[in-house]
Design an enzyme around this catalytic site. Sequence first.
Site, PDB file in Angstrom:
ATOM      1  N   GLN A  19      -8.305  14.585   4.294  1.00 26.18           N
ATOM      2  CA  GLN A  19      -7.620  13.846   3.239  1.00 26.18           C
ATOM      3  C   GLN A  19      -8.425  13.799   1.947  1.00 26.18           C
ATOM      4  O   GLN A  19      -9.603  13.463   1.947  1.00 26.18           O
ATOM      5  CB  GLN A  19      -7.361  12.406   3.698  1.00 26.18           C
ATOM      6  CG  GLN A  19      -6.641  11.577   2.659  1.00 26.18           C
ATOM      7  CD  GLN A  19      -6.069  10.301   3.252  1.00 26.18           C
ATOM      8  OE1 GLN A  19      -6.783   9.340   3.499  1.00 26.18           O
ATOM      9  NE2 GLN A  19      -4.774  10.306   3.512  1.00 26.18           N
ATOM     10  N   ARG A  31      -0.783   9.720   0.183  1.00 27.03           N
ATOM     11  CA  ARG A  31      -1.975  10.189  -0.534  1.00 27.03           C
ATOM     12  C   ARG A  31      -1.951  11.697  -0.795  1.00 27.03           C
ATOM     13  O   ARG A  31      -2.366  12.149  -1.854  1.00 27.03           O
ATOM     14  CB  ARG A  31      -3.232   9.821   0.251  1.00 27.03           C
ATOM     15  CG  ARG A  31      -3.520   8.345   0.169  1.00 27.03           C
ATOM     16  CD  ARG A  31      -4.729   7.975   0.985  1.00 27.03           C
ATOM     17  NE  ARG A  31      -5.014   6.551   0.800  1.00 27.03           N
ATOM     18  CZ  ARG A  31      -5.943   5.884   1.476  1.00 27.03           C
ATOM     19  NH1 ARG A  31      -6.688   6.510   2.363  1.00 27.03           N
ATOM     20  NH2 ARG A  31      -6.136   4.613   1.248  1.00 27.03           N
ATOM     21  N   HIS A  76     -12.103  12.415   1.319  1.00 27.87           N
ATOM     22  CA  HIS A  76     -12.183  11.012   1.700  1.00 27.87           C
ATOM     23  C   HIS A  76     -12.180  10.748   3.197  1.00 27.87           C
ATOM     24  O   HIS A  76     -12.888   9.878   3.687  1.00 27.87           O
ATOM     25  CB  HIS A  76     -10.997  10.284   1.058  1.00 27.87           C
ATOM     26  CG  HIS A  76     -10.944   8.824   1.339  1.00 27.87           C
ATOM     27  ND1 HIS A  76     -11.974   7.977   1.010  1.00 27.87           N
ATOM     28  CD2 HIS A  76      -9.984   8.039   1.930  1.00 27.87           C
ATOM     29  CE1 HIS A  76     -11.666   6.735   1.371  1.00 27.87           C
ATOM     30  NE2 HIS A  76     -10.475   6.748   1.932  1.00 27.87           N
ATOM     31  N   LEU A 119     -15.233   5.980  -4.457  1.00 30.52           N
ATOM     32  CA  LEU A 119     -13.825   5.669  -4.273  1.00 30.52           C
ATOM     33  C   LEU A 119     -13.373   4.474  -5.105  1.00 30.52           C
ATOM     34  O   LEU A 119     -14.066   3.472  -5.195  1.00 30.52           O
ATOM     35  CB  LEU A 119     -13.603   5.338  -2.792  1.00 30.52           C
ATOM     36  CG  LEU A 119     -12.221   4.815  -2.399  1.00 30.52           C
ATOM     37  CD1 LEU A 119     -11.206   5.934  -2.442  1.00 30.52           C
ATOM     38  CD2 LEU A 119     -12.266   4.198  -1.020  1.00 30.52           C
ATOM     39  N   PHE A 138       0.833  -1.193   0.000  1.00 32.09           N
ATOM     40  CA  PHE A 138       0.000   0.000   0.000  1.00 32.09           C
ATOM     41  C   PHE A 138       0.871   1.247   0.000  1.00 32.09           C
ATOM     42  O   PHE A 138       2.087   1.160   0.178  1.00 32.09           O
ATOM     43  CB  PHE A 138      -0.918  -0.015   1.245  1.00 32.09           C
ATOM     44  CG  PHE A 138      -2.373  -0.112   0.905  1.00 32.09           C
ATOM     45  CD1 PHE A 138      -2.855  -1.206   0.191  1.00 32.09           C
ATOM     46  CD2 PHE A 138      -3.273   0.884   1.270  1.00 32.09           C
ATOM     47  CE1 PHE A 138      -4.194  -1.307  -0.137  1.00 32.09           C
ATOM     48  CE2 PHE A 138      -4.616   0.788   0.945  1.00 32.09           C
ATOM     49  CZ  PHE A 138      -5.079  -0.301   0.242  1.00 32.09           C
ATOM     50  N   ARG A 169      -3.097  10.444   6.557  1.00 32.59           N
ATOM     51  CA  ARG A 169      -3.201   9.047   6.961  1.00 32.59           C
ATOM     52  C   ARG A 169      -2.701   8.133   5.849  1.00 32.59           C
ATOM     53  O   ARG A 169      -3.004   8.350   4.677  1.00 32.59           O
ATOM     54  CB  ARG A 169      -4.657   8.699   7.270  1.00 32.59           C
ATOM     55  CG  ARG A 169      -4.868   7.227   7.585  1.00 32.59           C
ATOM     56  CD  ARG A 169      -6.275   6.918   7.999  1.00 32.59           C
ATOM     57  NE  ARG A 169      -7.256   7.113   6.938  1.00 32.59           N
ATOM     58  CZ  ARG A 169      -7.445   6.268   5.916  1.00 32.59           C
ATOM     59  NH1 ARG A 169      -6.697   5.187   5.797  1.00 32.59           N
ATOM     60  NH2 ARG A 169      -8.376   6.528   5.017  1.00 32.59           N
ATOM     61  N   GLU A 171      -7.089   2.260  -3.077  1.00 33.23           N
ATOM     62  CA  GLU A 171      -5.652   2.295  -3.272  1.00 33.23           C
ATOM     63  C   GLU A 171      -5.094   0.912  -3.605  1.00 33.23           C
ATOM     64  O   GLU A 171      -3.982   0.778  -4.120  1.00 33.23           O
ATOM     65  CB  GLU A 171      -5.000   2.815  -1.978  1.00 33.23           C
ATOM     66  CG  GLU A 171      -3.535   3.098  -2.080  1.00 33.23           C
ATOM     67  CD  GLU A 171      -3.073   3.986  -0.933  1.00 33.23           C
ATOM     68  OE1 GLU A 171      -3.642   5.076  -0.762  1.00 33.23           O
ATOM     69  OE2 GLU A 171      -2.156   3.583  -0.198  1.00 33.23           O
ATOM     70  N   HIS A 182      -8.487  11.733  -1.368  1.00 32.21           N
ATOM     71  CA  HIS A 182      -7.988  10.453  -1.891  1.00 32.21           C
ATOM     72  C   HIS A 182      -7.648  10.627  -3.365  1.00 32.21           C
ATOM     73  O   HIS A 182      -8.394  11.256  -4.104  1.00 32.21           O
ATOM     74  CB  HIS A 182      -9.056   9.369  -1.708  1.00 32.21           C
ATOM     75  CG  HIS A 182      -8.546   7.982  -1.919  1.00 32.21           C
ATOM     76  ND1 HIS A 182      -8.243   7.486  -3.165  1.00 32.21           N
ATOM     77  CD2 HIS A 182      -8.287   6.976  -1.042  1.00 32.21           C
ATOM     78  CE1 HIS A 182      -7.811   6.231  -3.033  1.00 32.21           C
ATOM     79  NE2 HIS A 182      -7.833   5.903  -1.760  1.00 32.21           N
TER      80      HIS A 182
END
Lengths: 571, 296, 325
Positions: free
Chosen positions: A231, A277, A341, A243, A117, A384, A246, A233
């Site tokens: 955040q 991100r 997000h 969404l 990730f 995050r 990721e 995304h």
Amino acid sequence: MTTVHTYDVLVIGAGLAGMRSAIAAHEHGATVAVLTKVHPVRSHSNAAQGGINAALTDRGDKWEDHAFETVKGSDYLGDQDAVEILAQEAGNDIIALEHMGVIFNRNDEGRLGTRRFGGQKRARTFFVSDFTGQAMLHVLFEQILQANIPIYEEWFVTSIIKDDDGKCAGVVAFEIRTGRFALFKAKAVILAAGGLGRVYEPSTNALICTGDGMALAYRAGAPLMDMEMVQYHPTTLKGKGLLISEAARGEGAYLLNSDGERFMERYAPNMMELASRDVVSRAEQLEINEGRGVNGCVFLDCRHLGKAFINDRLRQINEEAKTFANIDLAEEPIPIRPGMHYQMGGIKTDVDGRCWDIQLHWKGVPGLFAAGETACVSLHGGNRLGANSLLDTVVFGRRAGKCAADYVKTVNAINVSEALVDIDHDLVTSILRRPSHEDTIAKIRLEMGQIMNRHLSVFREQEGMTNAQQVIHTLKHRWNTVGITDKGHVFNTGLVNTLELGFMLDCAETIIMGALTRKESRGAHFRTDYLDRNDDNWLKHILLYHSTNGAPDVDYLPVRITQWQPQPRVY
Amino acid sequence: MKYAFFPGCVSKGACPELYQSVMQVYPKIGIDLEEMTTAACTGAGVLQEKDPRLGDVINARTFALAEQQNLPIMTICSTCQGVMSQANHRMTTDGEYLAEINQILGEEGLAYRGTTNIRHFIWILLEDVGEDVLRRAITQPLTGLRAAPFYGCYLQRPTEALQFDQHPDRPKALERVIEILGAEVVDFPGKSRCCGFPILTINEKNSLNMVATHTMNAKSHGADIMVTPCPLCHLNLDGMQAKAGNQQNTAIDLPILHLPQLLGLAMDMDPKSLGFNRNFVSPHSTLQKLATVVSS
Amino acid sequence: MNTTLRIRRFNPEQKTPAPFFQEYNLELEASDSVLDGLIKVRETLDDSLALRCSCRGAICGSCGMRINGHAALACKTKIISATKDSQTIHVEPMNNMPVIKDLITDMSPFWEKIRQIQPWLQPSTPIPEAEHVAPAEAMNHLSGVMTCIMCGVCVSDCTVLEVDSKFVGPAALAKAYRFVADPRDDATTRRLTALNEPGGMWDCTRCMECIQVCPKGVGPMDRIMSLRAKGIDEQLPSTTGSRHAEVFTDIIKNKGILDEPMLAVRTFGFRNVRRLIGMIPIAIQSFRHKKIAPSGPLHRAIPGIDQIKRLFKRASVENHTFRNK
């Protein structure tokens, strides 16, 4: 006669953090109930697709690496003691989830498998295909059923109540199905009510993500922290902002601009698409702003991964792409753009979920706890990492549940007046009495969402944010007079939406206040009028307290640093 | 147009009138049939309960036999059709799986290449015979007859295996044929629901309840008769109708015709030659109604 | 495109509550979902319309409702596909559960049935210190069932529940399969034994409505069939349903074609005098209506039966894995 329910611990919200904390409090001997405005499996934890991070030390990973990457990802705003706990305890929590029944993906030996990730050099994300959140949420619900923990399903909390000492004493809530109010007395209340995505339009968040927990705590006197850290995304669909996980990039998908160039080479030559991100979203927005996008989007390209691989590892994402964008990921690149997000900020808690400081460095509400996206420990700081949010919910949900169960043993029976219910009941009655006219809650929400998305997004500056602040101020006035057509008590969704809008307006106000206050660029908070991170002045948290006379009161807390001194952030 | 004809167990067993009537009707619409005498039962979804892959092997054998004959398959049973369509769908969309099945068939000197086209008589009527030829074969339009369609689950679901996307006429094929025959379509909510036959031996009460619900519902919408392309539905809707009525303390009395029986009527064939005497619920009233319409 | 949403409404707080239809005409994009349409109604035409909705992405399971006669998630149903036959889209609450208000149904009977199958992992003890070692393939297979979002769509359109509210239903059975097929679960026999009771796995009529309407590709009926196969494998006390499947298979194996009378007699068992007597009226009627093929009531084996027998033998030695596609 007021209906009164009494529990040691009352959990508000039945997503992952809520249910995990309820199970922990139950296991530690407290009487627990969960109160939620939707059925537990409808919670937004469902939407976490990609996975959950953990450094399993018995297979050669180091928790310190996970912790460092989290701290770096946070742009050094995360509190390092909290991050250390997160990284150290992650392994045990993953195993506990597996024992509860989560069907984590396996490797060829039948052990837990991982994928990579963003923001991390090593593959340490455990997953269930691409519906990890859903797979965990349903298993925790199973555990709640097995433990026979009562669930007040489709109940809406209108306020947190306190006793004469200022300690949290429970909540006032009404049953959406009947409109009937009740008083819930509890020595400890755990807020696990999720995020505030609907403050923005568009957002990846579900329609239920209306910042209820944050607004309830804020109104009750607990501080909100780092609310400016919102955040965006990097991969959301145009239109309604759904969404694309990721996991797609984790499994090797490319980001391309209109020239077909893998533009991340210019922004993060080492980590490429898997940089943090905030970094990727900014890069995309720059490409778009400089004319290398198409219709406000850049492209996510999965074609080289192959049909079979996509079916196996990215099945839901591909389903979603087909349904909502009419694109088969195996055949075409999909247009995506940054979209709101996640809220890194939230109700300030310590590492055990307490919304007050036992050392009295900051003011809070004793007996009130928070966990999950509602809370701000702070783990995520300015940004995050992907797959840290699920981990946050289970580690800090569990810790909050246990701490609450211990705490209630130290306090006496709750003593509050049942008349507290009347205040909220009267508010609802007055809302129902207002005539419905041209102005509607839908219009107010849309205006709020659009102004937030314009001025409190990937790039920010003083003038725009001040403008947004004024707009929110006006919207709050309009909220005070807006009426709805349905005057009934049974499942009055208009009423619920009105109350939610009230919560969201409070949240919007604090986001703007935090963002105007922080005069630097850090993590997701990027100011075109203050381009650099400024550790000398701003390596600190911003606390916002509710005040009755207008703007929130501002306070600060130092960032807790253990072993990683701030460095320039390069991916 | 020639077909490898798969009659199915029930038309050769408990519903001989179905076999009888289709044999009467087919020569009139310009098709030719070669009966598959060595093909086995499809498994009807029951064999598949015990062993789904075994079912696919048995059906792959049937498809391979048709490939050898170089003919498409014609069925006259919704269940046969559905089970075969599903088996074929599984094999033709998954090469690996087909290879696995062929490995088993191979030892018998058989192979299925995945080319067999399997269609129900009613689809063939619309897709191959065509409306014009069908109309020309009608010598006695069923004017005034109110007919309720009843498909049978397997001819309606799952739509992917039945290739509804490629064949837009299929979802409403029965209504279309009823109209061509000159009768009036009686639409009612139960037309694509379950007749209850599969649970007749397991939960008779529920099974009969389904029979009663659908037949009574069709009647209350004004149906004179119900027509079905599925002999299993027929067994329950016709054979168990009296008992289902008893369970509701009522006499339902709705004649249930097999699709070729209805076609035969429109071709002015002798009801006896269509096996009407073998229907439990006597279609006598229907025949009388038609006779009245014709003479007036 | 110009679209009409014809919505079944119900307000329990009216003096004499009764459902009624209300039509809303509005402009929608072909690519919009029915949920977008409903939200637009609520936001611009009539804010009193009650419905549940949340994620907009077919993951939370809130917006199950009947659209043009079949249950579906409103967020996953496109306007373009819902207006294929007519520009009016019929929207109604789900079936087989009480309606609370407008499109909102009472799902408590649904959850009660989920609870009934003890939906939690019951692993063998002692539990390992690390994770259970489990085959990757088994976990992948389970993920096809865990995608169930408990939206109730399959239950709404279940043909058995329509006539018998005591049937445990497709969603709960699929959930039960998720545990029965889990190599970590130690309660398989206990679970299957419970499902072997009336109202359990044998009451499904295989109508495939649930497979057709499921928005997540769970294929509840396929899972029920797998439960039955596992029940037979486990040699649970035989039920009419399991005997039916066993006898049916045996007849096909030995004759290639079905013998209905033999199937019935052997399914009920030669000693089940009550059920056999119950068959007599049907037998008499069949005889009277000459519902007997020229070859007689009992079939001879089809030509080529030896090949069928060999295939039976060969196919069943192989390893069994059921494909859902």
